[in-house]
Scaffold this active site. Structure first.
Site, PDB file in Angstrom:
ATOM      1  N   TRP A  85      29.131 115.034  89.833  1.00  0.00           N
ATOM      2  CA  TRP A  85      27.727 114.961  90.272  1.00  0.00           C
ATOM      3  C   TRP A  85      27.085 116.330  90.447  1.00  0.00           C
ATOM      4  O   TRP A  85      25.878 116.468  90.323  1.00  0.00           O
ATOM      5  CB  TRP A  85      27.577 114.079  91.525  1.00  0.00           C
ATOM      6  CG  TRP A  85      27.675 112.625  91.161  1.00  0.00           C
ATOM      7  CD1 TRP A  85      28.691 111.765  91.468  1.00  0.00           C
ATOM      8  CD2 TRP A  85      26.754 111.876  90.352  1.00  0.00           C
ATOM      9  NE1 TRP A  85      28.460 110.527  90.908  1.00  0.00           N
ATOM     10  CE2 TRP A  85      27.273 110.570  90.214  1.00  0.00           C
ATOM     11  CE3 TRP A  85      25.541 112.177  89.712  1.00  0.00           C
ATOM     12  CZ2 TRP A  85      26.639 109.559  89.488  1.00  0.00           C
ATOM     13  CZ3 TRP A  85      24.890 111.163  88.977  1.00  0.00           C
ATOM     14  CH2 TRP A  85      25.446 109.886  88.878  1.00  0.00           C
ATOM     15  N   LEU A 113      20.064  93.646  91.614  1.00  0.00           N
ATOM     16  CA  LEU A 113      20.960  92.493  91.570  1.00  0.00           C
ATOM     17  C   LEU A 113      22.415  92.905  91.817  1.00  0.00           C
ATOM     18  O   LEU A 113      22.794  94.015  91.520  1.00  0.00           O
ATOM     19  CB  LEU A 113      20.833  91.814  90.206  1.00  0.00           C
ATOM     20  CG  LEU A 113      19.418  91.329  89.874  1.00  0.00           C
ATOM     21  CD1 LEU A 113      19.381  90.777  88.458  1.00  0.00           C
ATOM     22  CD2 LEU A 113      18.951  90.281  90.876  1.00  0.00           C
TER      23      LEU A 113
END
Ligand code: EN5
Length: 393
Positions: A5, A393
């Protein structure tokens, strides 16, 4: 600290990130062929819309290897129909369904998906939102036997490349873990509908205050009982004819949040019309049968990992809504009745949207999970979860 990252265009945790792109590139800067991968593996694009077998392979990877709670008691078990729905909205790009297979037996060992989404982001200084075409990333999953081989960064780089070649430079995603750097962190809340089963599978426990009762479970059942029928006059299932009205009231409701999607009619049709066993949507219709209010939830069961009596937890998750003539706590009360009637064991939610308005009254309690929200290549100030209007979702 973060080998991967720290190399990516995400806020690294500095004081105040600027608002807007962290890195500016053009399509010419983007490699035109796939990122290299170990010679025993290959990239694969499943056809989840047309091939039931391809869909089944992705389904099985996720069923056996996707997200678990902190204590590995429950694992998400997204259904075939749900995955098809989640992966093929209007304008979806087949190549953004990125899988990795073993060359020798073609077994699927990893997956990541992107879908297009228009996100309205408000400047922190105030003023009009900017609507940006982004990629919504979900379902990043590495087979349990291939963990700690640094495959996830390779999948992330490859899906990023496939998004960038189409001149899209931002993504939005959520994770249960903290990464560099969330723009908000939401908390899960749960509303028991079937306390007996939830206690049996250790999803919840009998609170100590109940021990004073002669029959604690009977008291708990009484506490969590819900009406059999909706309380709101005009409450009915959403139909195709409601799409224009729902589009209009929902976009209007979402406009107040700092970060929220905007929906076209086609998207409302796809995301919000009822689909059996997947998404459940209701409207309040006025005397002319026009929708004035809207509420929805989706079905996401979890496998119960080590229980001899129950294999599955049937969970409903609150989705989008637009409460106008009725308070959201009343509308969501009718959702509890509908979810109970359909056999759900629990209703789950987050403290995003206006959800804090109904948590207490409707007897939701805090869970042990969090959901962190992230942008890729977009600096944004940290906001409260109640400023977020995006449900993933
Ligand atoms: C993909 N974009 O941890 C990333 N769920 O609270 C998705 N806890 O179900 C990332 N541990 O609190 C998803 N029961 C991150 C979430 C991963 C799944 C997860 C949590 C959310 C959860 C349950 C079970 C805990 C089991 C032990 C929990 C308490 C319920 C109780 C009901 C009665 C009122 C008080 C709360």
């Amino acid at each position: 600290m973060h080998e991967f990252w720290s190399t990516q265009p995400v806020p690294q945790g500095e004081k105040e990130a600027q608002e807007g792109p962290l890195e500016k590139k053009t399509v010419d800067d983007v490699p035109k062929s796939p990122y290299p991968i170990a010679s025993v593996l290959e990239w694969w694009v499943p056809d989840v819309l047309e091939s039931e077998d391809d869909l089944r392979q992705i389904y099985e990877l996720l069923r056996d290897n996707y997200v678990e709670d902190d204590d590995s008691m429950f694992r998400f078990n997204y259904s075939h129909a749900f995955l098809k729905w989640a992966l093929t909205p209007p304008g979806y790009v087949k190549e953004w369904h990125v899988a990795v297979r073993r060359k020798n037996d073609k077994s699927v060992v990893a997956f990541i998906s992107g879908i297009p989404i228009d996100i309205a982001v408000k400047p922190s200084a105030g003023g009009d939102a900017e609507v940006r075409k982004m990629c919504e990333i979900n379902f990043l999953c590495i087979h349990k036997r291939l963990r700690e081989k640094k495959l996830a960064p390779i999948l992330i780089k490859e899906v990023t490349r496939r998004v960038n070649v189409l001149d899209i430079w931002q993504a939005v995603y959520t994770a249960g873990i903290v990464l560099p750097t969330p723009f908000t962190s939401a908390q899960y809340f749960h509303r028991s509908l079937n306390p007996e089963k939830l206690v049996a599978i250790r999803f919840s426990r009998i609170p100590p205050q109940y021990e004073k009762f002669q029959n604690p479970m009977q008291m708990m059942k009484r506490n969590y009982a819900v009406p059999n029928a909706p309380a709101v006059r005009g409450f009915r299932e959403m139909e195709a004819g409601d799409v224009p009205a729902v589009k209009s009231i929902l976009n209007a409701s979402l406009a107040k949040f700092s970060v929220a999607p905007t929906f076209t009619e086609e998207e409302v049709h796809h995301w919000l019309l009822p689909r059996e066993g997947v998404v459940f949507s209701f409207v309040v219709a006025d005397s002319n049968n026009v929708a004035t209010d809207f509420v929805s939830f989706y079905s996401l069961p979890s496998t119960v990992i080590g229980n001899s009596k129950y294999n599955e937890l049937n969970a409903a998750y609150t989705y989008y809504y637009s409460a106008n003539t009725v308070p959201i706590k009343v509308l969501m009360g009718d959702v509890l009745s509908a979810a109970k009637a359909k056999g759900f064991d629990v209703v789950n939610t987050l403290d995003i949207l206006d959800n804090k308005e109904f948590l207490q009254d409707l007897k939701f309690g805090p869970g042990d999970g969090n959901l962190h929200y992230y942008f890729y290549n977009w600096g944004y100030p940290i906001v409260q979860p109640k400023s977020v209007g995006l449900v993933m979702l």
